[in-house]
Design a protein around this motif. Structure first.
Motif, PDB file in Angstrom:
ATOM      1  N   GLU A 122       0.840  -1.198   0.000  1.00 15.19           N
ATOM      2  CA  GLU A 122       0.000   0.000   0.000  1.00 15.19           C
ATOM      3  C   GLU A 122       0.878   1.252   0.000  1.00 15.19           C
ATOM      4  O   GLU A 122       1.664   1.398  -0.922  1.00 15.19           O
ATOM      5  N   ASP A 123       0.805   2.081   1.054  1.00 20.33           N
ATOM      6  CA  ASP A 123       1.586   3.325   0.967  1.00 20.33           C
ATOM      7  C   ASP A 123       2.911   3.266   1.726  1.00 20.33           C
ATOM      8  O   ASP A 123       3.505   4.282   2.052  1.00 20.33           O
ATOM      9  N   GLN A 124       3.353   2.042   2.043  1.00 17.39           N
ATOM     10  CA  GLN A 124       4.670   1.952   2.678  1.00 17.39           C
ATOM     11  C   GLN A 124       5.506   0.848   2.029  1.00 17.39           C
ATOM     12  O   GLN A 124       4.993   0.042   1.255  1.00 17.39           O
ATOM     13  N   PHE A 125       6.758   0.838   2.385  1.00 20.69           N
ATOM     14  CA  PHE A 125       7.655  -0.190   1.863  1.00 20.69           C
ATOM     15  C   PHE A 125       8.104  -1.083   3.002  1.00 20.69           C
ATOM     16  O   PHE A 125       8.368  -0.610   4.102  1.00 20.69           O
ATOM     17  N   ILE A 126       8.166  -2.376   2.725  1.00 18.15           N
ATOM     18  CA  ILE A 126       8.653  -3.298   3.747  1.00 18.15           C
ATOM     19  C   ILE A 126       9.745  -4.205   3.183  1.00 18.15           C
ATOM     20  O   ILE A 126       9.795  -4.472   1.988  1.00 18.15           O
ATOM     21  N   LEU A 127      10.605  -4.634   4.111  1.00 17.00           N
ATOM     22  CA  LEU A 127      11.692  -5.536   3.746  1.00 17.00           C
ATOM     23  C   LEU A 127      11.209  -6.961   3.996  1.00 17.00           C
ATOM     24  O   LEU A 127      10.837  -7.310   5.114  1.00 17.00           O
ATOM     25  N   LYS A 128      11.190  -7.761   2.934  1.00 14.59           N
ATOM     26  CA  LYS A 128      10.622  -9.114   3.071  1.00 14.59           C
ATOM     27  C   LYS A 128      11.415 -10.128   2.268  1.00 14.59           C
ATOM     28  O   LYS A 128      12.008  -9.791   1.254  1.00 14.59           O
ATOM     29  N   PHE A 129      11.386 -11.374   2.730  1.00 11.68           N
ATOM     30  CA  PHE A 129      11.988 -12.432   1.929  1.00 11.68           C
ATOM     31  C   PHE A 129      11.074 -12.725   0.741  1.00 11.68           C
ATOM     32  O   PHE A 129       9.859 -12.760   0.886  1.00 11.68           O
ATOM     33  N   LYS A 130      11.704 -12.914  -0.396  1.00 16.51           N
ATOM     34  CA  LYS A 130      10.951 -13.261  -1.584  1.00 16.51           C
ATOM     35  C   LYS A 130      10.272 -14.606  -1.350  1.00 16.51           C
ATOM     36  O   LYS A 130      10.914 -15.535  -0.851  1.00 16.51           O
ATOM     37  N   GLU A 131       8.981 -14.691  -1.664  1.00 14.07           N
ATOM     38  CA  GLU A 131       8.314 -15.987  -1.487  1.00 14.07           C
ATOM     39  C   GLU A 131       8.689 -16.899  -2.640  1.00 14.07           C
ATOM     40  O   GLU A 131       8.574 -16.526  -3.801  1.00 14.07           O
ATOM     41  N   THR A 132       9.160 -18.076  -2.278  1.00  9.94           N
ATOM     42  CA  THR A 132       9.583 -19.005  -3.326  1.00  9.94           C
ATOM     43  C   THR A 132       8.910 -20.353  -3.101  1.00  9.94           C
ATOM     44  O   THR A 132       8.307 -20.587  -2.066  1.00  9.94           O
ATOM     45  N   ASP A 133       9.055 -21.217  -4.088  1.00 10.42           N
ATOM     46  CA  ASP A 133       8.545 -22.576  -3.897  1.00 10.42           C
ATOM     47  C   ASP A 133       9.689 -23.523  -3.548  1.00 10.42           C
ATOM     48  O   ASP A 133       9.555 -24.738  -3.619  1.00 10.42           O
ATOM     49  N   ALA A 134      10.832 -22.926  -3.158  1.00 14.00           N
ATOM     50  CA  ALA A 134      11.964 -23.758  -2.772  1.00 14.00           C
ATOM     51  C   ALA A 134      11.617 -24.544  -1.514  1.00 14.00           C
ATOM     52  O   ALA A 134      10.875 -24.068  -0.660  1.00 14.00           O
ATOM     53  N   LEU A 135      12.157 -25.725  -1.411  1.00 13.22           N
ATOM     54  CA  LEU A 135      11.820 -26.603  -0.288  1.00 13.22           C
ATOM     55  C   LEU A 135      12.269 -26.036   1.060  1.00 13.22           C
ATOM     56  O   LEU A 135      11.736 -26.413   2.096  1.00 13.22           O
ATOM     57  N   ASP A 136      13.241 -25.115   1.028  1.00 12.70           N
ATOM     58  CA  ASP A 136      13.726 -24.545   2.300  1.00 12.70           C
ATOM     59  C   ASP A 136      13.102 -23.188   2.616  1.00 12.70           C
ATOM     60  O   ASP A 136      13.624 -22.429   3.427  1.00 12.70           O
ATOM     61  N   THR A 137      11.957 -22.906   2.023  1.00  9.06           N
ATOM     62  CA  THR A 137      11.362 -21.578   2.164  1.00  9.06           C
ATOM     63  C   THR A 137      10.869 -21.259   3.589  1.00  9.06           C
ATOM     64  O   THR A 137      10.623 -20.101   3.910  1.00  9.06           O
ATOM     65  N   MET A 138      10.780 -22.273   4.446  1.00  3.37           N
ATOM     66  CA  MET A 138      10.393 -22.009   5.843  1.00  3.37           C
ATOM     67  C   MET A 138      11.576 -21.505   6.676  1.00  3.37           C
ATOM     68  O   MET A 138      11.382 -20.976   7.770  1.00  3.37           O
ATOM     69  N   LEU A 139      12.788 -21.707   6.176  1.00  2.79           N
ATOM     70  CA  LEU A 139      13.945 -21.371   7.012  1.00  2.79           C
ATOM     71  C   LEU A 139      14.227 -19.863   7.160  1.00  2.79           C
ATOM     72  O   LEU A 139      14.556 -19.422   8.262  1.00  2.79           O
ATOM     73  N   PRO A 140      14.099 -19.050   6.074  1.00  2.00           N
ATOM     74  CA  PRO A 140      14.409 -17.624   6.248  1.00  2.00           C
ATOM     75  C   PRO A 140      13.644 -16.926   7.378  1.00  2.00           C
ATOM     76  O   PRO A 140      14.272 -16.237   8.194  1.00  2.00           O
ATOM     77  N   PRO A 141      12.318 -17.093   7.500  1.00  2.00           N
ATOM     78  CA  PRO A 141      11.646 -16.400   8.612  1.00  2.00           C
ATOM     79  C   PRO A 141      12.086 -16.882   9.993  1.00  2.00           C
ATOM     80  O   PRO A 141      12.119 -16.093  10.946  1.00  2.00           O
ATOM     81  N   ILE A 142      12.459 -18.158  10.087  1.00  2.00           N
ATOM     82  CA  ILE A 142      12.938 -18.678  11.381  1.00  2.00           C
ATOM     83  C   ILE A 142      14.293 -18.049  11.705  1.00  2.00           C
ATOM     84  O   ILE A 142      14.550 -17.590  12.813  1.00  2.00           O
ATOM     85  N   LEU A 143      15.132 -18.005  10.672  1.00  2.00           N
ATOM     86  CA  LEU A 143      16.448 -17.394  10.821  1.00  2.00           C
ATOM     87  C   LEU A 143      16.310 -15.925  11.200  1.00  2.00           C
ATOM     88  O   LEU A 143      17.008 -15.414  12.083  1.00  2.00           O
ATOM     89  N   GLN A 144      15.369 -15.261  10.552  1.00  2.00           N
ATOM     90  CA  GLN A 144      15.174 -13.838  10.836  1.00  2.00           C
ATOM     91  C   GLN A 144      14.763 -13.609  12.287  1.00  2.00           C
ATOM     92  O   GLN A 144      15.209 -12.659  12.929  1.00  2.00           O
TER      93      GLN A 144
END
Ligand SMILES: [Zn+2]
Length: 202
Positions: A122-144
Protein backbone atom coordinates in the motif's frame (compact mmCIF):
# COMPACT_ATOMS: atom_id res chain seq x y z
CA UNK A 1 8.10 -30.97 27.13
CA UNK A 2 4.89 -32.90 26.84
CA UNK A 3 4.96 -36.02 24.70
CA UNK A 4 1.20 -35.94 24.22
CA UNK A 5 1.16 -32.52 22.64
CA UNK A 6 3.92 -32.63 20.06
CA UNK A 7 3.56 -28.99 19.10
CA UNK A 8 3.89 -27.27 22.41
CA UNK A 9 4.96 -23.69 21.72
CA UNK A 10 6.26 -21.98 24.82
CA UNK A 11 9.32 -20.16 23.49
CA UNK A 12 7.59 -16.82 22.82
CA UNK A 13 9.75 -16.39 19.72
CA UNK A 14 9.67 -18.49 16.56
CA UNK A 15 13.40 -19.17 16.81
CA UNK A 16 12.99 -20.46 20.39
CA UNK A 17 10.10 -22.74 19.41
CA UNK A 18 12.15 -24.01 16.49
CA UNK A 19 15.00 -24.87 18.86
CA UNK A 20 12.47 -26.62 21.11
CA UNK A 21 11.53 -29.21 18.51
CA UNK A 22 13.52 -31.75 20.48
CA UNK A 23 11.89 -33.14 23.61
CA UNK A 24 14.13 -33.86 26.62
CA UNK A 25 16.96 -32.16 24.80
CA UNK A 26 19.61 -32.80 27.39
CA UNK A 27 18.80 -36.42 28.09
CA UNK A 28 20.64 -39.15 26.22
CA UNK A 29 17.92 -41.77 26.75
CA UNK A 30 14.76 -39.69 26.49
CA UNK A 31 15.83 -37.20 23.79
CA UNK A 32 13.32 -37.19 20.95
CA UNK A 33 13.64 -35.16 17.75
CA UNK A 34 10.30 -34.09 16.30
CA UNK A 35 11.74 -33.58 12.83
CA UNK A 36 11.87 -37.21 11.78
CA UNK A 37 10.94 -36.36 8.20
CA UNK A 38 10.64 -33.38 5.86
CA UNK A 39 6.86 -33.64 6.22
CA UNK A 40 7.19 -33.13 9.99
CA UNK A 41 9.27 -30.00 9.43
CA UNK A 42 6.58 -28.67 7.10
CA UNK A 43 3.81 -29.62 9.50
CA UNK A 44 5.51 -27.86 12.40
CA UNK A 45 6.13 -24.79 10.20
CA UNK A 46 2.40 -24.52 9.51
CA UNK A 47 1.66 -24.78 13.21
CA UNK A 48 4.27 -22.07 13.88
CA UNK A 49 2.62 -19.93 11.20
CA UNK A 50 5.80 -19.81 9.20
CA UNK A 51 4.03 -21.48 6.26
CA UNK A 52 0.43 -21.34 5.09
CA UNK A 53 -1.53 -24.55 4.58
CA UNK A 54 -1.45 -23.94 0.85
CA UNK A 55 2.32 -23.46 0.83
CA UNK A 56 2.69 -26.64 2.85
CA UNK A 57 0.64 -28.66 0.37
CA UNK A 58 2.72 -27.34 -2.52
CA UNK A 59 5.97 -28.10 -0.70
CA UNK A 60 4.90 -31.62 0.16
CA UNK A 61 4.07 -32.48 -3.43
CA UNK A 62 7.35 -30.90 -4.52
CA UNK A 63 9.12 -33.02 -1.89
CA UNK A 64 7.45 -36.17 -3.21
CA UNK A 65 9.06 -35.48 -6.56
CA UNK A 66 12.45 -34.62 -5.08
CA UNK A 67 12.87 -36.83 -2.02
CA UNK A 68 16.65 -36.46 -1.87
CA UNK A 69 16.41 -32.65 -2.03
CA UNK A 70 13.80 -32.73 0.76
CA UNK A 71 16.12 -34.89 2.83
CA UNK A 72 18.94 -32.35 2.33
CA UNK A 73 16.68 -29.51 3.48
CA UNK A 74 15.69 -31.48 6.56
CA UNK A 75 19.35 -32.06 7.36
CA UNK A 76 20.12 -28.39 6.82
CA UNK A 77 17.21 -27.34 9.06
CA UNK A 78 18.35 -29.63 11.86
CA UNK A 79 21.93 -28.40 11.56
CA UNK A 80 20.83 -24.78 11.74
CA UNK A 81 18.57 -25.61 14.68
CA UNK A 82 21.43 -27.22 16.61
CA UNK A 83 23.74 -24.26 15.90
CA UNK A 84 21.03 -21.92 17.18
CA UNK A 85 20.46 -24.11 20.22
CA UNK A 86 24.14 -24.01 21.20
CA UNK A 87 24.35 -20.25 20.59
CA UNK A 88 21.26 -19.33 22.57
CA UNK A 89 22.04 -21.78 25.34
CA UNK A 90 25.37 -20.04 25.87
CA UNK A 91 23.66 -16.67 25.73
CA UNK A 92 21.19 -17.86 28.40
CA UNK A 93 24.24 -18.62 30.58
CA UNK A 94 25.65 -15.14 29.82
CA UNK A 95 28.51 -16.52 27.75
CA UNK A 96 29.34 -15.79 24.12
CA UNK A 97 28.46 -18.26 21.37
CA UNK A 98 31.48 -20.14 20.15
CA UNK A 99 33.12 -18.84 17.00
CA UNK A 100 32.39 -21.84 14.77
CA UNK A 101 28.70 -21.68 15.61
CA UNK A 102 28.49 -17.96 14.89
CA UNK A 103 30.36 -18.52 11.62
CA UNK A 104 27.99 -21.33 10.65
CA UNK A 105 25.00 -19.17 11.58
CA UNK A 106 26.40 -16.37 9.43
CA UNK A 107 26.69 -18.72 6.46
CA UNK A 108 22.92 -19.16 6.67
CA UNK A 109 22.44 -15.41 7.04
CA UNK A 110 24.53 -14.73 3.91
CA UNK A 111 22.74 -17.45 2.02
CA UNK A 112 19.15 -16.60 2.89
CA UNK A 113 19.40 -12.83 3.11
CA UNK A 114 20.15 -12.80 -0.61
CA UNK A 115 16.43 -13.20 -1.15
CA UNK A 116 15.51 -10.10 0.84
CA UNK A 117 13.77 -7.41 -1.10
CA UNK A 118 11.92 -4.17 -0.55
CA UNK A 119 8.33 -4.40 -1.68
CA UNK A 120 5.55 -1.87 -1.70
CA UNK A 121 2.69 -2.61 0.67
CA UNK A 122 0.00 0.00 0.00
CA UNK A 123 1.59 3.32 0.97
CA UNK A 124 4.67 1.95 2.68
CA UNK A 125 7.65 -0.19 1.86
CA UNK A 126 8.65 -3.30 3.75
CA UNK A 127 11.69 -5.54 3.75
CA UNK A 128 10.62 -9.11 3.07
CA UNK A 129 11.99 -12.43 1.93
CA UNK A 130 10.95 -13.26 -1.58
CA UNK A 131 8.31 -15.99 -1.49
CA UNK A 132 9.58 -19.00 -3.33
CA UNK A 133 8.55 -22.58 -3.90
CA UNK A 134 11.96 -23.76 -2.77
CA UNK A 135 11.82 -26.60 -0.29
CA UNK A 136 13.73 -24.55 2.30
CA UNK A 137 11.36 -21.58 2.16
CA UNK A 138 10.39 -22.01 5.84
CA UNK A 139 13.94 -21.37 7.01
CA UNK A 140 14.41 -17.62 6.25
CA UNK A 141 11.65 -16.40 8.61
CA UNK A 142 12.94 -18.68 11.38
CA UNK A 143 16.45 -17.39 10.82
CA UNK A 144 15.17 -13.84 10.84
CA UNK A 145 13.53 -14.39 14.20
CA UNK A 146 16.94 -15.45 15.55
CA UNK A 147 18.73 -12.51 13.92
CA UNK A 148 16.15 -10.07 15.34
CA UNK A 149 16.61 -11.49 18.80
CA UNK A 150 20.42 -11.52 18.60
CA UNK A 151 20.57 -7.93 17.40
CA UNK A 152 17.88 -6.64 19.76
CA UNK A 153 18.74 -4.04 22.35
CA UNK A 154 18.52 -5.20 25.97
CA UNK A 155 16.46 -8.27 25.16
CA UNK A 156 19.07 -11.02 25.19
CA UNK A 157 18.91 -11.12 28.99
CA UNK A 158 15.44 -12.58 28.57
CA UNK A 159 16.73 -15.67 26.79
CA UNK A 160 16.57 -18.45 29.35
CA UNK A 161 16.85 -22.19 29.61
CA UNK A 162 14.22 -24.17 31.50
CA UNK A 163 15.46 -25.22 34.95
CA UNK A 164 13.80 -28.61 34.60
CA UNK A 165 16.51 -31.20 34.22
CA UNK A 166 17.09 -32.62 31.57
CA UNK A 167 14.50 -30.55 29.67
CA UNK A 168 16.91 -28.16 27.96
CA UNK A 169 14.21 -26.05 26.34
CA UNK A 170 14.86 -22.38 25.72
CA UNK A 171 12.41 -19.53 25.94
CA UNK A 172 12.14 -15.78 25.75
CA UNK A 173 10.99 -14.56 29.16
CA UNK A 174 8.28 -11.95 28.64
CA UNK A 175 7.38 -11.68 32.33
CA UNK A 176 7.54 -8.15 33.73
CA UNK A 177 10.13 -8.95 36.43
CA UNK A 178 12.01 -11.57 34.37
CA UNK A 179 11.05 -14.28 36.83
CA UNK A 180 10.07 -17.14 34.53
CA UNK A 181 11.99 -20.36 35.26
CA UNK A 182 10.23 -23.16 33.40
CA UNK A 183 9.29 -24.01 29.83
CA UNK A 184 5.82 -24.62 31.21
CA UNK A 185 4.28 -24.62 34.67
CA UNK A 186 2.22 -27.67 33.69
CA UNK A 187 5.30 -29.71 32.82
CA UNK A 188 8.70 -28.92 34.32
CA UNK A 189 7.27 -26.37 36.77
CA UNK A 190 4.87 -28.92 38.16
CA UNK A 191 7.50 -31.65 38.39
CA UNK A 192 9.72 -29.32 40.41
CA UNK A 193 6.79 -28.52 42.70
CA UNK A 194 6.07 -32.20 43.27
CA UNK A 195 9.76 -32.85 43.98
CA UNK A 196 9.85 -30.04 46.55
CA UNK A 197 6.73 -31.44 48.18
CA UNK A 198 8.25 -34.90 48.60
CA UNK A 199 11.56 -33.53 49.80
CA UNK A 200 9.73 -31.55 52.49
CA UNK A 201 7.84 -34.68 53.56
CA UNK A 202 11.02 -36.69 54.13
ZN1 LIG B 1 11.20 -27.60 30.79
Amino acid sequence: MSETNPYMMVGERVCMDFINTVSWRESTEKRRDWFTSYAKLVDWSVHAEVLTVQQAQDLLSEADENPSKAKDVLKQAIELREVMYRMFKRISKKTSPNEQDLARFNESVSHFYQSLQVIQDEDQFILKFKETDALDTMLPPILQSAVDLLTSKNELGRVKQCEGDPCGWLFFDTSRNKSRRWCSMADCGNRAKVRRFYQKGK
